[in-house]
Design an enzyme around this catalytic site. Structure first.
Site, mmCIF file in Angstrom:
data_model
loop_
_atom_site.group_PDB
_atom_site.id
_atom_site.type_symbol
_atom_site.label_atom_id
_atom_site.label_comp_id
_atom_site.label_asym_id
_atom_site.label_seq_id
_atom_site.Cartn_x
_atom_site.Cartn_y
_atom_site.Cartn_z
ATOM 1 N N GLU A 109 0.798 -1.232 0.000
ATOM 2 C CA GLU A 109 0.000 0.000 0.000
ATOM 3 C C GLU A 109 0.827 1.276 0.000
ATOM 4 O OE1 GLU A 109 -2.867 -0.256 3.186
ATOM 5 O OE2 GLU A 109 -4.231 -1.375 1.905
ATOM 6 N N GLU B 166 -6.788 -7.716 -0.540
ATOM 7 C CA GLU B 166 -7.447 -7.500 0.756
ATOM 8 C C GLU B 166 -8.845 -6.951 0.528
ATOM 9 O OE1 GLU B 166 -5.312 -5.163 3.700
ATOM 10 O OE2 GLU B 166 -3.386 -5.831 2.907
HETATM 11 C C1 GAL Z 1 -4.859 -2.581 4.949
HETATM 12 C C2 GAL Z 1 -3.462 -3.052 5.317
HETATM 13 C C3 GAL Z 1 -3.493 -4.196 6.304
HETATM 14 C C4 GAL Z 1 -4.462 -3.922 7.402
HETATM 15 C C5 GAL Z 1 -5.805 -3.705 6.792
HETATM 16 C C6 GAL Z 1 -6.911 -3.555 7.800
HETATM 17 O O1 GAL Z 1 -4.846 -1.288 4.489
HETATM 18 O O2 GAL Z 1 -2.783 -3.443 4.171
HETATM 19 O O3 GAL Z 1 -2.211 -4.415 6.808
HETATM 20 O O4 GAL Z 1 -4.058 -2.801 8.109
HETATM 21 O O5 GAL Z 1 -5.751 -2.551 6.002
HETATM 22 O O6 GAL Z 1 -8.128 -3.643 7.152
#
Ligand code: GAL
Length: 781
Positions: A365, A439
């Site tokens: 990210e 994610e």
């Molecule tokens: C994302 C990140 C993860 C975690 C997640 C929580 O932005 O890559 O490590 O923090 O959010 O939803």
């Protein structure tokens, strides 16, 4: 020669220069893997473990030889260390998530060697993932194994093997040949201990190889040999034939399309932080593959233990490996050099694992850093041309330098469809590039295992929705949710208690409702899970909403107190792309009403609808139409108020009414395959489920994770139990969890290890006052 250096270290939890020459007798004796500070489950400060500690290991090497070289290999310590051997400083090393080795040839002696490690766990802004905020903890200590290796004056520094489905094998090797001897290298290939061929080149073909697949992870043996005159240096390792391809039309393994469905995993465990031994690493891999049914895991956001990858190789769980980092990219040269060094080390260390199918090479990210990421991508391809690269972004239209566009799609907020269309996310002119969702969910809906049912249900629904969307878009090659297990984090994330409750299992590896989303879609054995305890008092106004059932059965037959309510089918309308859409139990009115000859069939149906609506939404919320229909039925059948009360009492259970037990039976091919009961909990028992029942000393001690649950008479977990546990162990077992902790939402886990040198039978006993006690035995080898 390989000498494990894991047992019997001395440890001091601070730095004192005086201890460089000798440790005080007050030093604690510990074994590796070691976490240098045991944290409670929540409410602590991340500063608590960020300190410098000192480790000392005394050892003999009676057959020390003059003509050999000696190296100490550290598989992982957090974060960096100064190493001394017999009072000589041998270097400063940065480890974090990656191994390093130290040559100690010139400083070793046969007796009384003294290895001292000054281990600094502070977050160093010059080293990834640090510099900005980080949503996880890095813990501290020598948390992976240490050993000493004896080598010849020449040896293989590296043997990297890739082997494709066409039988083509490519080996890249590097020799340490400081004396410039005339060495010859050759390779022998073995299948089931039978030598197939010998090659003197780094490129060769094995015709018709038996391929490695997730269903049948199959290995060959490579014997790499260095020959010097009549001296042979032999290195044996396993390797596998397989070809991976990410395309705009999906992911292909050995030419066969598969949808990759997985979760992100942090390697931390409660209490022990990162210091999990082999068996707990294996536990996670097994849980992801066998219990949740997944076929891919992302090692967010750093390379995992070799034990985890070995297990993924063994069981055929595909892996997205990732360079350490989190959102922040340091502008200065040393930070960026360290990042590239980590990338290099990750690719080399994890190269020989067939389960690794993708290198995630950007800092998770982060923004587009053209120069840096160009360099990183080039480096990754140069080191490994057999695997594609990706980089995980959290914004659309990012510059795509890698082979696969990875996007963290947090667009689903519970009200919209699911995921963004890949074409919306991919940059212009790159619309035909392979695309994966790395994610989703996570912080969009944090959920505790002890949240109320509605909340836990909502988390499951959101996972269902995005999963449905992932199946809908064929061009989403891989889909991974955030995340596998709840994890401890910094104060600026989480629920204010230092935990991100984003897992589909809790921090103890106990399932939340959302875990059954994956199980019901992906596991072959019968699954049926009702996302409700069917207790009306859990819901406002005591109105039991329609229950959602996650199941891989074809339909669900529901009974209320042994009376049939009816058959319910998967909701294909709202979840048309899922292999097994959830089944929604829309009515709780017994089918006995269908037999009530007082009413016509049509009127039975109308009455049923009205009663069900009143039961699930409240009698005072009946619509005008409902009321008119009811008035009509009352007139038609001369029903009095008392008749209505009878009907209500008979068909709609209500506040304070006698116990109601629901039975849900899943059917496949018209035969029952699974059955579950839910209702008020009246009698209770403790269930202990160990990850295994044998503790075996290998290169170091062994660990077992024991799930502790309080279950009711239906074997359902009682979600709001927070009782304390009284734990006892035999003296050959050491408790690694905090002794005083208790159940968290009806369950917890205890982590135990074997005490050194004590074999035989051991036990763990857990008592929960009022509910009794349970004992399990372990064989300690
Ligand atoms: C994302 C990140 C993860 C975690 C997640 C929580 O932005 O890559 O490590 O923090 O959010 O939803």
């Amino acid at each position: 020669m390989h000498l494990d250096l894991n047992n019997g270290w001395q440890f001091i939890d601070h730095y004192d220069q005086a201890f460089l020459s000798s440790f005080p007798s007050s030093a604690q004796t510990i074994d590796i893997p070691h976490t240098h500070k045991i944290l409670p489950i929540n409410y602590f400060s991340e500063k608590d473990y960020q300190f410098v500690s000192m480790y000392q290991k005394l050892f003999d090497l009676k057959d020390l030889k003059d003509n050999k070289r000696y190296f100490i290999v550290f598989e992982g310590l957090m974060l960096q260390a100064d190493i001394y051997i017999n009072n000589h400083f041998v270097g400063h090393f940065v480890s974090g998530y990656l191994p390093f080795e130290v040559e100690v040839t010139h400083f070793l002696q046969a007796l009384d060697n003294r290895l001292v490690v000054i281990c600094d766990a502070s977050e160093d802004k010059k080293i990834p993932p640090f510099g900005g905020a980080v949503d996880y903890l890095s813990y501290g200590g020598i948390y992976r194994e240490v050993h000493l290796e004896e080598r010849e004056s020449f040896f293989f520094k590296e043997i990297l093997v890739s082997a494709g489905m066409d039988g083509h094998v490519e080996i890249k090797h590097q020799l340490d040949n400081s004396k410039n001897l005339a060495l010859k290298v050759y390779y022998e290939i073995y299948q089931d201990d039978k030598r197939l061929a010998v090659f003197e080149t780094d490129n060769f073909v094995i015709p018709n190889p038996h391929l490695w697949t997730p269903e049948e992870p199959y290995f060959y043996k490579l014997r790499a040999v260095i020959q010097f005159k009549d001296q042979l240096i032999i290195n044996d390792m396993r390797f596998a034939f397989r070809t991976v391809m990410f395309t705009s039309q999906g992911f292909f393994l050995n030419g066969k399309y598969r949808k990759l469905i997985g979760l992100n995993r942090h390697q931390s465990f409660p209490y022990i932080g990162y210091a999990a031994t082999k068996s707990l690493q294996e536990f996670d891999a097994d849980y992801l593959k066998y219990h949740l049914g997944l076929n891919v895991v992302r090692c967010s956001h750093y390379p995992p233990s070799r034990h985890f990858l070995n297990r993924c190789d063994d069981i055929g769980l595909l892996v997205i490996d990732e360079v350490p980092g989190w959102q922040f990219v340091g502008e200065d040269y040393s930070w960026q050099e360290q990042y590239l060094d980590f990338l290099h080390r990750m690719i080399v260390f994890d190269y020989n694992h067939p389960s690794v199918v993708l290198h995630s090479i950007r800092i998770n990210e982060s923004n587009d850093y053209h120069e840096l990421y160009l360099k990183a991508n080039h480096l990754a391809h140069e080191l490994d041309s057999s695997r594609p690269t990706t980089g995980v972004r959290n914004f659309i239209h990012s510059e795509l330098l890698e082979d696969v566009y990875a996007f963290n799609d947090f667009s689903h907020d519970g009200t919209n469809k699911g995921l963004l269309h890949p074409r919306k996310v991919l940059p212009f002119l790159k619309k035909n590039k392979p695309y994966i969702v790395t994610e989703n969910n996570g912080h969009m809906f944090p959920t505790k295992s002890f949240d109320d049912e509605n909340h836990r249900l909502e988390q499951a629904k959101r996972h269902l929705q995005v999963l449905d969307s992932a199946y809908r878009h064929k061009s989403i090659d891989a889909f991974l949710s955030w995340c596998y297990a709840d994890y401890q984090t910094h104060q600026n994330f989480g629920s204010g208690d230092h935990i991100c409750y984003h897992g589909v299992v809790d921090i103890f590896r106990n399932d939340k409702m959302a875990a059954d989303v994956y199980r019901s879609q992906l596991v072959n054995e019968p699954v049926l899970s009702v996302l409700s305890s069917m207790n009306i008092g859990e819901y406002p106004e005591a109105l039991l909403p329609p229950a959602m059932v996650l199941t891989n059965a074809e339909f669900v037959r529901v009974y209320k107190n042994d009376e049939l309510i009816g058959d319910f089918y998967p909701d294909k309308k709202h979840f048309s792309h899922l292999p097994h859409p959830p089944v929604v139990i829309k009515s709780y009115i017994s089918s006995e009403l269908d037999q009530d000859k007082r009413f016509t069939t049509r009127d039975q149906k109308t009455l049923k609808n009205i009663l069900n609506y009143a039961g699930t939404h409240g009698a005072n919320r009946l619509s005008i139409i409902h009321q008119l229909k009811m008035a009509f039925l009352m007139t038609k059948y001369h029903l009095k108020h008392a008749d209505l009360v009878d009907l209500w009492n008979k068909y709609v259970s209500n506040w304070g009414s006698d116990k109601v037990i629901y039975r849900f039976v899943g059917y496949r091919d018209n035969a029952p395959i699974i059955s579950k009961e839910y209702g008020p909990s009246l009698s209770f028992h403790i269930a202990l489920t160990p990850s295994k029942t044998e503790l075996k000393v290998d290169s170091t001690y062994d660990m077992v994770l024991v799930r502790v649950e309080l279950l009711d008479q239906f074997n359902n977990r009682v979600s709001y139990a927070f009782n304390s546990l009284h734990i006892k162990t035999s003296n050959n077992i050491i408790l690694l969890s905090l002794k005083a902790d208790g159940l968290v939402g009806g369950a917890t886990s205890i982590i135990i290890r074997n005490a050194n040198g004590k074999k035989g039978v051991g036990y763990l006993q857990v008592e929960i006052p009022y509910y009794g006690s349970q004992k399990i035995e372990f064989e300690i080898k």
